[in-house]
Design an enzyme around this catalytic site. Structure first.
Site, short mmCIF file in Angstrom:
data_model
loop_
_atom_site.label_atom_id
_atom_site.label_comp_id
_atom_site.label_asym_id
_atom_site.label_seq_id
_atom_site.Cartn_x
_atom_site.Cartn_y
_atom_site.Cartn_z
CB CYS A 40 6.39 11.77 68.63
SG CYS A 40 7.00 10.21 67.93
CB THR A 41 4.47 10.00 63.96
OG1 THR A 41 5.79 9.48 64.22
CG2 THR A 41 4.28 10.13 62.47
CG HIS A 98 10.38 7.47 64.32
ND1 HIS A 98 11.16 7.33 65.45
CD2 HIS A 98 9.24 8.09 64.72
CE1 HIS A 98 10.51 7.83 66.48
NE2 HIS A 98 9.36 8.31 66.08
#
Length: 459
Positions: free
Chosen positions: A268-269, A295
């Site tokens: 996702c990052t 996060h």
């Protein structure tokens, strides 16, 4: 507008949006809010009085299999200097979308795993059910739970979500057929402890794309176990992968070939930062930099202090900020080879359940100024090939919860941008669950050859 949007979607496979905000299957309030967003990015109001005639003009054309942004068309028509009528303008802009629908068959999709990402992928796929030339969710694979009412429990998790809200529609359990029925779509629930146990053809599933969201196997050999199943043809991993291509849609998706049977959608990052990094590198050149990820906690952490094999992650997730490692900075080079060795990275897990932020501290080859940089990133978000990946916000009141449900891989917070001389700091929000799931669906669509062409084309 609502019935016209629904007709175009159901009968012609045409998605309608307002400056990237999809208005298919949306409420009246959602449609009005999409119009209000235009004031943020264009500096002028846009109302349904402007877009409804455009929508009617689109409906009058024989368009099929397209994503059409009537907001951008309406704004462009305001600036029209050629003296064309609205109908002529729209017809010329959408010329490549006019023509009969083709007869491609939908791709069968199986979700291997039914956790946070698996259930969001289910919602996204169900939302697209019934439309031609797209993907068809056929089954989910899970391990058998200890409870007698296993199906009901899994259906309940799909029905209600503490972060993303209730499922929009109806969900029923079919114990006889061992299935969950969501908005009329029957999803077979297959209980298995390993991929090799499954013969998908027994369920009428053929040439399926298996989306593995368990994270159990992250190398090529492990993920290839799915291909040993009858009825499976490709596997897609929702995590960084070793020995396979790591794809960030919008950046290196053209690297996918027909021969690729095992692929990774990265993390996702990585999906949040790579499109922004590409845009900045293309214009200004990145010498080096540091990526700090703030996060939200994940299921990997402990709810209360307990043993954990990882450093610091054993401490209570909802009570602590936890410094931990992230491979996202190094993973950038898998999608953007030109940045290999130029970035370092670290992460801080914080006590929120969803939405994260990446802080990009970059040294550049060129001198940069804040307003110029923000204007450039705004153009990237609205009119470039990265418009589905990069979004743009200039709200002075925006906080993390405002980005729950964002479909973009990352959202640039323009008011937080710092730029001076040859250095800049960019703050990028991202819904690490939903935004990432949207990227996975886009990748699955690309692999299934059913990505809709976007109109109007960038000028």
């Amino acid at each position: 507008m609502v019935p016209l949007v629904g007709h175009l979607y159901r009968d012609r496979n045409v998605e309608i949006s307002i400056f990237g905000r999809l208005i298919v299957k949306r409420s009246v309030i959602d449609i009005l809010k999409a119009h209000r967003y235009v004031r943020q990015v264009e500096g002028e109001e846009l109302s349904v009085i402007d877009t409804f005639p455009v929508l009617e003009a689109v409906n009058d054309l024989d368009v099929h299999n397209a994503h059409i942004d009537i907001g951008k068309l309406a704004v462009s028509f305001r600036k029209e200097t050629g003296g064309r009528s609205l109908q002529d303008f729209v017809e010329e802009e959408l010329a490549d979308a006019v023509g009969p629908a083709d007869d491609r068959q939908p791709t069968d999709v199986v979700l291997y795993g039914f956790g946070r990402i698996g259930r969001l992928l289910t919602r996204l796929l169900i939302d697209r059910a019934g439309v031609g030339h797209t993907m068809r969710l056929r089954a989910v694979v899970v391990r058998k739970g200890k409870a007698d009412n296993d199906l009901e429990k899994r259906a309940s998790l799909l029905r209600r979500d503490s972060v993303h809200g209730s499922f929009k529609g109806t969900i029923q359990v079919d114990e006889v057929n061992q299935a969950i029925v969501a908005n009329g779509v029957m999803i077979k629930v297959i209980f298995a402890d390993s991929p090799e146990e499954i013969d998908y053809t027994e369920y009428g599933i053929n040439d399926a794309l298996i989306i593995d969201n368990t994270g159990m196997w992250r190398d090529h050999d492990g993920l290839s176990r799915h291909l040993k199943c009858k009825g499976a043809s490709r596997a897609l991993l929702t995590a960084p992968g070793k020995g396979m291509k790591n794809i960030v849609m919008g950046v290196n998706h053209t690297d996918i070939t027909d021969e690729d049977r095992v692929l990774s959608a990265a993390s996702c990052t990585t999906n949040a930062i790579v499109p922004v990094l590409k845009a900045v590198n293309d214009r200004y050149g990145v010498v080096n930099g540091h990526v700090e990820t703030v996060h939200s906690y994940t299921n990997d952490q402990n709810l209360i202090d307990n043993y954990h094999k990882g450093s610091r992650r054993g401490r209570a997730a909802a009570l602590n900020m936890v410094i931990t490692e992230t491979g996202a900075a190094k993973a950038v080079s898998k999608a953007l080879p030109e940045l290999e060795g130029k970035l370092t990275g670290n992460a801080i897990r914080v006590p929120t359940p969803n939405v994260s932020m990446a802080i990009l501290n970059l040294n550049l080859e060129s001198v940069v100024e804040k307003e110029e940089l923000n204007n450039y990133l705004r153009e990237i978000a609205l009119y470039s090939d990265l418009q589905k990946q990069v979004d743009f916000s200039n709200s002075p009141e925006a906080v993390s919860s405002d980005f729950v449900g964002s479909r973009a891989a990352g959202v640039v917070d323009a008011l937080a941008t710092i730029a001076e001389d040859k250095r800049c700091v960019l703050y990028v929000w991202y819904d690490n669950e939903f935004g990432y799931s949207c990227q996975v669906v886009r990748m699955a669509q690309h692999m299934s050859n059913c990505t809709l062409r976007a109109f109007p084309k960038k000028h």
